[in-house]
Design a protein around this motif. Sequence first.
Motif, mmCIF file in Angstrom:
data_model
loop_
_atom_site.group_PDB
_atom_site.id
_atom_site.type_symbol
_atom_site.label_atom_id
_atom_site.label_comp_id
_atom_site.label_asym_id
_atom_site.label_seq_id
_atom_site.Cartn_x
_atom_site.Cartn_y
_atom_site.Cartn_z
ATOM 1 N N SER A 198 4.880 -28.198 -126.827
ATOM 2 C CA SER A 198 6.273 -27.914 -127.169
ATOM 3 C C SER A 198 7.084 -27.545 -125.933
ATOM 4 C CB SER A 198 6.333 -26.783 -128.199
ATOM 5 O OG SER A 198 7.667 -26.485 -128.552
ATOM 6 N N LEU A 199 6.483 -26.735 -125.046
ATOM 7 C CA LEU A 199 7.171 -26.334 -123.823
ATOM 8 C C LEU A 199 7.479 -27.535 -122.942
ATOM 9 C CD1 LEU A 199 8.157 -24.285 -121.723
ATOM 10 C CD2 LEU A 199 5.775 -24.006 -120.979
ATOM 11 N N CYS A 200 6.493 -28.391 -122.728
ATOM 12 C CA CYS A 200 6.694 -29.561 -121.867
ATOM 13 C C CYS A 200 7.749 -30.501 -122.438
ATOM 14 C CB CYS A 200 5.376 -30.296 -121.673
ATOM 15 S SG CYS A 200 4.142 -29.384 -120.718
ATOM 16 N N ALA A 201 7.698 -30.729 -123.751
ATOM 17 C CA ALA A 201 8.666 -31.625 -124.375
ATOM 18 C C ALA A 201 10.076 -31.045 -124.303
ATOM 19 C CB ALA A 201 8.270 -31.896 -125.827
ATOM 20 N N ASP A 202 10.210 -29.740 -124.521
ATOM 21 C CA ASP A 202 11.533 -29.104 -124.448
ATOM 22 C C ASP A 202 12.116 -29.196 -123.043
ATOM 23 O OD1 ASP A 202 11.595 -28.495 -127.080
ATOM 24 O OD2 ASP A 202 11.210 -26.352 -126.868
ATOM 25 N N VAL A 203 11.280 -28.956 -122.044
ATOM 26 C CA VAL A 203 11.759 -28.997 -120.662
ATOM 27 C C VAL A 203 12.149 -30.420 -120.262
ATOM 28 C CG1 VAL A 203 11.087 -28.676 -118.248
ATOM 29 C CG2 VAL A 203 10.469 -26.955 -119.955
ATOM 30 N N MET A 204 11.320 -31.388 -120.600
ATOM 31 C CA MET A 204 11.574 -32.772 -120.204
ATOM 32 C C MET A 204 12.810 -33.348 -120.881
ATOM 33 S SD MET A 204 7.627 -34.154 -120.203
ATOM 34 C CE MET A 204 8.084 -35.835 -119.770
ATOM 35 N N LEU A 205 13.079 -32.938 -122.117
ATOM 36 C CA LEU A 205 14.191 -33.517 -122.881
ATOM 37 C C LEU A 205 15.396 -32.583 -122.963
ATOM 38 C CD1 LEU A 205 12.316 -35.271 -125.833
ATOM 39 C CD2 LEU A 205 13.159 -36.249 -123.701
ATOM 40 N N TYR A 206 15.412 -31.541 -122.169
ATOM 41 C CA TYR A 206 16.537 -30.600 -122.222
ATOM 42 C C TYR A 206 17.874 -31.277 -121.927
ATOM 43 C CZ TYR A 206 18.866 -26.082 -121.995
ATOM 44 O OH TYR A 206 19.701 -25.020 -122.250
ATOM 45 N N PRO A 207 17.982 -32.142 -120.919
ATOM 46 C CA PRO A 207 19.274 -32.816 -120.680
ATOM 47 C C PRO A 207 19.734 -33.652 -121.876
ATOM 48 C CG PRO A 207 17.847 -33.032 -118.767
ATOM 49 C CD PRO A 207 17.004 -32.476 -119.868
ATOM 50 N N LEU A 208 18.813 -34.357 -122.518
ATOM 51 C CA LEU A 208 19.168 -35.156 -123.688
ATOM 52 C C LEU A 208 19.598 -34.262 -124.834
ATOM 53 C CD1 LEU A 208 19.371 -37.847 -125.145
ATOM 54 C CD2 LEU A 208 16.921 -37.701 -125.657
ATOM 55 N N GLU A 209 18.959 -33.113 -124.974
ATOM 56 C CA GLU A 209 19.342 -32.172 -126.030
ATOM 57 C C GLU A 209 20.752 -31.640 -125.795
ATOM 58 O OE1 GLU A 209 16.625 -28.950 -127.957
ATOM 59 O OE2 GLU A 209 17.841 -27.926 -126.439
ATOM 60 N N THR A 210 21.097 -31.380 -124.532
ATOM 61 C CA THR A 210 22.456 -30.928 -124.213
ATOM 62 C C THR A 210 23.491 -31.963 -124.647
ATOM 63 O OG1 THR A 210 21.676 -29.617 -122.316
ATOM 64 C CG2 THR A 210 24.005 -30.249 -122.332
ATOM 65 N N VAL A 211 23.241 -33.217 -124.326
ATOM 66 C CA VAL A 211 24.145 -34.296 -124.726
ATOM 67 C C VAL A 211 24.225 -34.385 -126.243
ATOM 68 C CG1 VAL A 211 24.508 -36.796 -124.679
ATOM 69 C CG2 VAL A 211 23.755 -35.597 -122.606
ATOM 70 N N LEU A 212 23.091 -34.297 -126.902
ATOM 71 C CA LEU A 212 23.037 -34.402 -128.359
ATOM 72 C C LEU A 212 23.849 -33.301 -129.027
ATOM 73 C CD1 LEU A 212 21.682 -35.840 -130.803
ATOM 74 C CD2 LEU A 212 19.870 -34.131 -130.632
ATOM 75 N N HIS A 213 23.711 -32.070 -128.563
ATOM 76 C CA HIS A 213 24.432 -30.955 -129.156
ATOM 77 C C HIS A 213 25.934 -31.081 -128.943
ATOM 78 C CE1 HIS A 213 20.691 -28.116 -129.259
ATOM 79 N NE2 HIS A 213 20.680 -29.043 -130.198
ATOM 80 N N ARG A 214 26.335 -31.574 -127.810
ATOM 81 C CA ARG A 214 27.771 -31.727 -127.569
ATOM 82 C C ARG A 214 28.375 -32.804 -128.477
ATOM 83 N NH1 ARG A 214 29.481 -30.611 -121.298
ATOM 84 N NH2 ARG A 214 28.139 -28.800 -120.971
ATOM 85 N N LEU A 215 27.624 -33.844 -128.712
ATOM 86 C CA LEU A 215 28.116 -34.900 -129.597
ATOM 87 C C LEU A 215 28.198 -34.410 -131.038
ATOM 88 C CD1 LEU A 215 26.161 -37.996 -128.208
ATOM 89 C CD2 LEU A 215 28.544 -37.362 -127.769
ATOM 90 N N HIS A 216 27.222 -33.634 -131.470
ATOM 91 C CA HIS A 216 27.214 -33.118 -132.846
ATOM 92 C C HIS A 216 28.338 -32.117 -133.083
ATOM 93 C CE1 HIS A 216 23.740 -34.601 -135.174
ATOM 94 N NE2 HIS A 216 23.154 -34.796 -133.992
ATOM 95 N N ILE A 217 28.669 -31.322 -132.075
ATOM 96 C CA ILE A 217 29.634 -30.241 -132.271
ATOM 97 C C ILE A 217 31.076 -30.715 -132.087
ATOM 98 C CG2 ILE A 217 29.941 -29.317 -129.938
ATOM 99 C CD1 ILE A 217 28.990 -27.257 -133.017
ATOM 100 N N GLN A 218 31.270 -31.860 -131.467
ATOM 101 C CA GLN A 218 32.629 -32.334 -131.177
ATOM 102 C C GLN A 218 33.413 -32.589 -132.460
ATOM 103 O OE1 GLN A 218 33.485 -35.204 -127.946
ATOM 104 N NE2 GLN A 218 34.242 -36.576 -129.540
ATOM 105 N N GLY A 219 34.654 -32.105 -132.459
ATOM 106 C CA GLY A 219 35.561 -32.348 -133.578
ATOM 107 C C GLY A 219 35.325 -31.485 -134.795
ATOM 108 N N THR A 220 34.437 -30.498 -134.713
ATOM 109 C CA THR A 220 34.154 -29.647 -135.872
ATOM 110 C C THR A 220 34.997 -28.372 -135.883
ATOM 111 O OG1 THR A 220 32.327 -28.590 -134.653
ATOM 112 C CG2 THR A 220 31.783 -30.489 -136.028
ATOM 113 N N ARG A 221 35.907 -28.246 -134.907
ATOM 114 C CA ARG A 221 36.788 -27.074 -134.800
ATOM 115 C C ARG A 221 35.980 -25.785 -134.720
ATOM 116 N NH1 ARG A 221 41.790 -28.586 -138.981
ATOM 117 N NH2 ARG A 221 42.427 -30.478 -137.860
ATOM 118 N N THR A 222 34.947 -25.813 -133.920
ATOM 119 C CA THR A 222 34.062 -24.654 -133.752
ATOM 120 C C THR A 222 34.553 -23.777 -132.606
ATOM 121 O OG1 THR A 222 32.175 -25.946 -134.546
ATOM 122 C CG2 THR A 222 31.683 -23.948 -133.316
ATOM 123 N N ILE A 223 34.503 -22.462 -132.819
ATOM 124 C CA ILE A 223 34.860 -21.479 -131.805
ATOM 125 C C ILE A 223 33.584 -20.761 -131.379
ATOM 126 C CG2 ILE A 223 36.275 -19.490 -131.224
ATOM 127 C CD1 ILE A 223 37.906 -21.931 -131.925
#
Length: 399
Positions: A305-330
């Motif tokens: 789990s640690l290795c997978a999280d570290v290796m895919l952290y940049p992709l997770e950042t992109v994924l979260h930004r795409l999911h949160i866009q336009g939801t009017r979240t503060i």
Amino acid sequence: MYPQRPEGFDGLGYRGREEPGGLGKPFSSSAELGHWVSSPPDIPGSRNLHWGEKTPQFGAATPLGGGLNEEAFPGEQLNRFAGFGIGLASLFTENVLAHPCIVLRRQCQVNYHAKNYHLTPFTIVNIMYSINKTQGPRALWKGMGSTFIVQGITLGAEGIISEFTPLPRELSHKWSLRQIGGHLLLKGLTCVVAMPFYSASLIETVQSEIIRDNPGILDCVKEGIGRVMGLGVPHSKRLLPLIALTFPTVLHGVVHYVISSIIQKFVLLLLKREASHRLPTESTNSVQNMLDAYFPELIASFVASLCADVMLYPLETVLHRLHIQGTRTIIDNTDFGYEVLPINTQYEGMRDCINTIKRDEGMLGFYKGFGAVVVQYTLHVAILQLTKIIYTTLLQNVA
């Protein structure tokens, strides 16, 4: 998304099992006793690894020694309790104690305004203290209920799809490319089903406690269904349609599963080989048997789990930004911990998000909040080590 899960994860728990054809003797008789370790995923994409080893029914295994009954083993009940306690400690740490790390990690990932990237655990701990001081401890555990709901939906969807389709939930030792393709397709479909609910859960975990109302326990389900039907809370025009989120969501989930599967199997093989070459002594045999029975899968799961999280952290950042866009979240201002910021990004898709982060925030922008990962896994390994010491001491006293 991940999601996965390490060796022997079967629904709500995974059980110790023999490894056919393994090196040397698999483990002690304790390993043949049913023991449970539950470690569900925190984001969509079941991370369970099923490589064709059928899980024995609890209590079905016969202890070594043939006709000897349990009374001949005074420490047997303690061994079982030890296995349950170790697994429970791991589950509690991963899903409860580590939740503040998940909250801060996600808030940092979606905060494109942030000047402080929180790449080290020291700054993360400082910002946690600031948020706790200004908003109370509840702000660090927000959205925890919704993460469990997403886990349940993920596991349920995987089970239902595998039941009504020929897609295999487990891979046999004599696997074929067709079986692997069907297995990974099942993981991808599971990610798609859980995707709208994951979006709702993500909003709950990053939304600032200062401005949000008290959410209901099933708001995650209601918001997820509303996202699919186009109903519920109005969103801005910048909201990306679910079809645009499908590819990055499935990509993250399947790749995370593949990476964690490979690393987990490799680590488990190394641990078994080490155990087979270890020379037991009379004074440490029973204690070492317990450790050999319960810890290898936990350690392999942790490392994978640690290795997978570290290796895919940049992709997770992109994924979260795409999911949160336009939801009017503060969200909370992760630079100071006592202000709030709106999310008003305008990414056109995955490629545009990657290029924008690289241009405006640099390559380190993909690793915002990485210090929270360090804190999360440090806490996890500390709890596992403490649990190991406690049960080793107990078993030595009994022996």
